[in-house]
Scaffold this motif. Structure first.
Motif, short mmCIF file in Angstrom:
data_model
loop_
_atom_site.label_atom_id
_atom_site.label_comp_id
_atom_site.label_asym_id
_atom_site.label_seq_id
_atom_site.Cartn_x
_atom_site.Cartn_y
_atom_site.Cartn_z
N ASP A 253 -4.80 2.43 -3.50
CA ASP A 253 -3.38 2.43 -3.77
C ASP A 253 -2.59 1.42 -3.33
O ASP A 253 -1.48 1.43 -2.95
N SER B 208 -0.61 1.92 -14.83
CA SER B 208 -2.09 2.41 -14.54
C SER B 208 -3.15 1.94 -15.51
O SER B 208 -4.21 1.82 -15.00
N THR C 266 1.10 -1.27 0.03
CA THR C 266 0.01 -0.05 -0.04
C THR C 266 1.01 1.19 -0.03
O THR C 266 1.77 1.41 0.88
N ASN D 248 -6.93 0.59 -7.32
CA ASN D 248 -6.62 1.91 -7.49
C ASN D 248 -7.19 3.12 -6.28
O ASN D 248 -6.83 3.85 -6.02
N VAL E 44 5.55 7.71 -8.47
CA VAL E 44 4.39 8.13 -7.92
C VAL E 44 4.63 9.80 -8.56
O VAL E 44 5.75 10.33 -8.33
N THR F 18 -1.10 10.70 -8.37
CA THR F 18 -1.37 9.57 -9.17
C THR F 18 0.00 8.51 -9.07
O THR F 18 1.04 9.04 -8.82
N ILE F 19 -0.30 7.29 -9.19
CA ILE F 19 0.66 6.42 -9.19
C ILE F 19 0.88 5.81 -10.78
O ILE F 19 -0.28 5.32 -11.08
N ILE G 28 0.12 11.64 -2.46
CA ILE G 28 0.21 11.00 -3.87
C ILE G 28 -0.91 11.53 -4.66
O ILE G 28 -2.13 12.05 -4.01
#
Length: 120
Positions: free
Chosen positions: A76, A53, A23, A73, A99, A30-31, A28
């Motif tokens: 995360d 993604s 996790t 998502n 990230v 976006t990852i 954040i």
């Protein structure tokens, strides 16, 4: 900052299964991708599986058909379901992620690792 927290490692007999989770926490936005790497004693760290993604996975040949990655998502979080484990899967497994943070900087992060030991 961003932290990756892994869990789920342990000891299992050959042919058994384990499920790892990772996790991402912190600032954040976006990852871009998450991945699992592993490193056995005396060996280089190697990619196990990568999931961007868009969900297009890329597995190492050595784990294809035995390991399955999934990504939530909304949390995360990524999961690595490992089945038909072999002694050669014994390693420390590391979570990795790229990230975009709230500082508008794209960076790579690593977890501290979780040990997986498979006995013959």
């Amino acid at each position: 900052q961003v932290q990756l927290v892994e869990s789920g490692g342990g000891w299992v007999q050959s042919g058994g299964s384990l499920r790892l989770s990772c996790t991402a926490n912190g600032a954040i936005v976006t990852i871009n991708y998450m991945a699992w790497y592993r490193q056995a004693p005396g060996k280089q760290r190697e990619l196990v599986v990568h999931i961007p993604s868009n969900g297009m996975t890329n597995y190492a040949d050595s784990v294809k058909g035995r390991f399955t990655i999934s990504r939530d998502n909304t949390k995360d979080t990524v999961y690595l379901q490992m089945t038909s484990l072999k002694p050669e899967d014994t390693a420390t497994y590391y979570c990795n992620a790229e990230v975009l943070s709230t500082a508008q900087i794209v960076s790579q992060f690593w977890g501290l690792g979780t040990q997986v030991t498979v006995s013959s």
